[in-house]
Design a protein around this motif. Structure first.
Motif, mmCIF file in Angstrom:
data_model
loop_
_atom_site.group_PDB
_atom_site.id
_atom_site.type_symbol
_atom_site.label_atom_id
_atom_site.label_comp_id
_atom_site.label_asym_id
_atom_site.label_seq_id
_atom_site.Cartn_x
_atom_site.Cartn_y
_atom_site.Cartn_z
ATOM 1 N N LYS A 60 -41.298 14.148 49.746
ATOM 2 C CA LYS A 60 -41.383 15.551 49.677
ATOM 3 C C LYS A 60 -42.560 15.564 48.799
ATOM 4 N N ARG B 202 -45.584 20.892 50.844
ATOM 5 C CA ARG B 202 -45.147 20.648 52.577
ATOM 6 C C ARG B 202 -45.107 21.991 53.310
ATOM 7 N N GLU C 136 -34.600 16.622 56.752
ATOM 8 C CA GLU C 136 -34.682 15.567 57.076
ATOM 9 C C GLU C 136 -33.735 14.571 57.846
ATOM 10 N N ALA D 34 -34.138 22.851 55.171
ATOM 11 C CA ALA D 34 -34.875 20.911 54.529
ATOM 12 C C ALA D 34 -33.938 19.780 54.971
ATOM 13 N N TYR E 276 -49.079 19.074 54.587
ATOM 14 C CA TYR E 276 -49.192 18.551 53.146
ATOM 15 C C TYR E 276 -50.709 18.972 52.577
#
Length: 160
Positions: free
Chosen positions: A34, A41, A27, A23, A136
């Motif tokens: 999110k 995701r 980022e 994660a 997504y």
């Protein structure tokens, strides 16, 4: 590998650390949002290729369903969105309809399960190893992918 009761907390700690590291890596590239409630995701990281223009990535979103001899499919379009302030693309599959199928008679074909893809627009993407492909999709949809490559031989059209 065999886990004992004593090693279970260590294994859970390691799994949590790996998830957090992945994660954090996402980022580091860009602040992808999110997933909304009811969505997941999915992230695809592609290996670097020497001529990436010769490759495409096909997104195969779908579900494993009980099928018979008919052709099954789900419906929905994969929408490209823009990460505000960064200009990076991400993709969203808002709704899935179906399943739909042909209507042939299928004697004795119960109990088979197969991956049934979502069919629609937007599923063939540009290959880019420098950015992750972030998708997504609704929680009940599994995201798979396939890499396509161009042939080295090129044909020439005949003028008629």
């Amino acid at each position: 590998m065999r886990l004992s009761i004593r090693s279970l907390p260590t294994a859970l700690l390691l799994a949590t650390a790996c998830t957090q590291a992945l994660a954090a890596k996402l980022e580091d590239v860009a602040p992808y949002p999110k997933a909304d409630s009811g969505f997941t995701r999915s992230v695809i990281r592609l290996p670097e290729q020497s001529q990436e223009d010769n490759y495409k990535v096909e997104i195969l979103a779908g579900k494993t369903l009980e099928v018979d001899c008919n052709r099954q499919r789900l419906g929905g379009d994969l929408q490209e969105k823009n990460l505000e302030g960064w200009g990076y693309p991400f993709y969203r599959l808002d709704s899935v309809i179906g399943p739909m199928s042909t209507q042939m008679a299928c004697p004795d074909s119960k109990g088979k399960f197969a991956f049934v893809p979502v069919v629609g627009d937007g599923y063939l993407l540009r290959y880019n190893s420098k950015l992750p492909i972030v998708i997504y999709a609704p929680k009940d949809i599994e995201v798979r992918y396939r890499v396509w490559s161009a042939s080295a031989s090129v044909g020439k059209a005949v003028a008629e």
